[in-house]
Design an enzyme around this catalytic site. Structure first.
Site, PDB file in Angstrom:
ATOM      1  N   GLU A   1       0.833  -1.203   0.000  1.00  0.00           N
ATOM      2  CA  GLU A   1       0.000   0.000   0.000  1.00  0.00           C
ATOM      3  C   GLU A   1       0.866   1.251   0.000  1.00  0.00           C
ATOM      4  O   GLU A   1       0.481   2.284  -0.547  1.00  0.00           O
ATOM      5  CB  GLU A   1      -0.935  -0.008   1.217  1.00  0.00           C
TER       6      GLU A   1
ATOM      7  N   HIS B   1       6.623 -26.604   2.788  1.00  0.00           N
ATOM      8  CA  HIS B   1       5.810 -27.657   2.187  1.00  0.00           C
ATOM      9  C   HIS B   1       4.723 -27.078   1.292  1.00  0.00           C
ATOM     10  O   HIS B   1       3.747 -27.762   0.972  1.00  0.00           O
ATOM     11  CB  HIS B   1       5.205 -28.528   3.292  1.00  0.00           C
TER      12      HIS B   1
ATOM     13  N   LYS C   1     -14.071   1.528  -3.914  1.00  0.00           N
ATOM     14  CA  LYS C   1     -15.070   1.925  -2.910  1.00  0.00           C
ATOM     15  C   LYS C   1     -16.220   2.690  -3.560  1.00  0.00           C
ATOM     16  O   LYS C   1     -17.396   2.463  -3.264  1.00  0.00           O
ATOM     17  CB  LYS C   1     -14.424   2.815  -1.846  1.00  0.00           C
TER      18      LYS C   1
END
Length: 546
Positions: free
Chosen positions: A352, A383, A511
């Site tokens: 960000e 793994h 948004k």
């Protein structure tokens, strides 16, 4: 304003990338038995080993020159001095003031902000003490046993990461939960764990208008009111906000509102009142130790020469790997289960902050900026995705973090953990040659034809860069140092890339569009402004919900 690619040191590093950047690290270690001592640095008990990178003294000197030519020392002083370093929002960047443990004043527009910070900290201390001691009672007179922090982004990721990291220090009879996602399942599952009579909700939203946070807060409010009635709200809700009017309208007593300032960015806010859940979980004294660790790293970053400065070194190594060796990502690999949320926290901090394509002067950048960040705690990641790091076609530098001592010394568990982290860093650097792989297969008794087939698959190219951060034990002070280390590393890189690391305009467009789509999902009309894909998906959602 000079862009980084125009700096002399940048051009010097481009030339070095074609020579030193291609040298096998195996050879570098063989030629220099003192390489570890030469390319490691310390701050107190914190050790940074950066010797397993494709660097030599010439590369490091050029990187330090790059930092100087990019204006890092002046930028650092501007940030600490309270100048409006966030250029697009015309704000100071002073999360460092929140953890200032010295008597130094911190000016913003000629006004010392330290008295206000100390006042909020004093209120946090008093409140945390009352809740933890049982003095703060719920509406029915019972003490608080569950705390639910309602927030998202920086109001969630930092507190979650820190409370998880400091679990060994938490109060046994006080559970701390977090609700962030607007997906109702998140709130529903957390509320199943809570008793309304003993639950305290913290609504963390600076503006008290964040869509996800307010939706979750209203759901929790309705849940509480259904069980205890409207009059119970003041005893069970507090706010971390600056919008007193909205807080009061929600039903929260503004005497129980803890404020902060516009020079506190969300992803840097755990040091502020946003850290109230941390103080409740581990106690205010431990929260102060966290602040002290961050402050110690601040002093180191501000006062230490660039060539011995841990955040500067980490930042410069990242620049070298990304801009000159072609790495588009890096992995954060804490060999500590308590740090399992650190990669997610650093994703926000790094991506960000430095996920920008526009320079500070408004020009479109022509150089790489913020890398992708991912990770998992060791040994789990071994793994899962280490295969790609070891033998894949992409260069992915790694940051390994490990404590020499465990909070839970069960048998040989911790020695096994440490042996794995050290082995992974060594394996990434050394790799495995064809001759070494052949010798192993022959020793295993494999016939020549099968060896010929298997050999290409058993070779590890090596020369994969990594840093290792080692410390005696993960405690609040050390955690504070580590968080501040990465904050300043991100700052260093943003300065060199000549971008604004303290805004986040990229989160805004979605948004705005979501608000329009929300209205359409509950109606029969679809806006003609949508592309056919979005319009088709809106219609599909409507049909599936009938």
């Amino acid at each position: 304003m000079v862009h980084p690619v125009e700096l002399p040191a940048w051009k010097e590093l481009e030339a070095l990338a074609a020579t030193t950047g291609r040298r096998p690290m195996r050879d570098m270690f063989a030629e220099d038995p003192g390489r570890f001592d030469r390319f490691s640095a310390r701050l107190g008990d914190l050790l940074l080993d950066y010797s397993k990178n494709r660097i030599d003294a010439q590369v490091m000197a050029a990187l330090v020159r790059l930092a100087g030519q990019a204006g890092l020392p002046a930028a650092r002083e501007a940030m600490f001095g309270g100048e409006a370093f966030n250029v697009t929002e015309h704000r100071a960047v002073l999360h460092t003031a929140l953890r200032n443990r010295s008597d130094r004043p911190v000016p913003v527009d000629g006004h010392d902000v330290m008295p206000e910070i100390r006042a909020v900290l004093a209120r946090m201390k008093d409140f945390a003490g009352r809740v933890r001691s049982g003095d703060w009672k719920g509406a029915t007179g019972r003490p608080i046993r569950s705390v639910v922090n309602i927030g998202i982004g920086g109001s969630d990721l930092g507190p979650v990461m820190v409370t998880e990291a400091l679990k060994p220090y938490q109060k046994a009879d006080l559970a701390v939960h977090f609700i962030s996602n607007v997906d109702g399942s998140h709130a529903a599952e957390v509320l199943k764990l809570c008793d309304a009579e003993t639950t305290l909700f913290i609504v963390a939203s600076k503006t008290f208008t964040t869509q996800e946070t307010i939706a979750n807060a209203r759901t929790c409010r309705a849940w509480l009111v259904e069980k205890l009635g409207e009059a119970a709200i003041p005893a069970h809700f507090v706010a971390l906000s600056t919008n007193g009017k909205a807080v009061a309208e929600f039903g929260i007593d503004t005497a129980n509102m803890f404020g902060f300032w516009d020079w506190v960015g969300g992803r840097y806010s755990l040091w502020s009142a946003i850290g109230l859940s941390i103080a409740l979980a581990v106690g205010f004294e431990r929260f102060e130790e966290l602040l002290a660790g961050g402050h110690a790293m601040d002093r180191h970053f501000q006062d230490t020469p660039l060539e011995a400065n841990l955040p500067v070194i980490l930042g410069l190594i990242g620049i070298w790997n990304a801009n000159f060796l072609g790495a588009d990502a890096y992995a954060v690999l804490p060999y500590d289960q308590y740090l399992h949320r650190l990669p997610a926290y650093l994703q926000q901090l790094d991506m960000e902050s430095n996920g920008k394509g526009t320079a500070r002067d408004g020009a479109t950048v022509s150089w790489g900026t913020g890398p992708m960040v991912f990770g998992e705690p060791g040994t789990n990641g071994q793994h899962a995705f280490y295969q790609l790091i070891h033998q894949g076609t992409r260069l992915i530098p790694c940051d390994f973090l490990a404590a020499a001592n465990s909070h839970n010394p069960l048998g040989e568990h911790h020695l096994m953990l440490l042996s794995n982290v050290l082995a992974q860093a060594e394996a990434l650097m050394k790799g495995k040659t064809g001759a070494e792989a052949r010798a192993e297969l022959e020793k295993a008794g494999m016939d020549p034809a099968e060896i010929a087939f298997q050999l290409p698959h058993r070779v590890f190219p090596g020369n994969r860069p990594s840093n290792t951060l080692l410390y005696p034990r993960l405690d609040p002070f050390m955690l504070g140092q580590l968080i501040a280390l990465y904050e300043h590393k991100v700052f260093v890189q943003g300065v060199i890339w000549n971008i604004c690391s303290f805004d986040q305009w990229g989160v805004e467009l979605g948004k705005v569009l979501a608000k329009a789509i929300l209205a359409e999902l509950s109606s029969e009309k679809t806006s003609s402004t949508h592309d056919c894909s979005t319009a088709g998906l809106i219609n599909a959602v409507r049909q599936m919900r009938q």
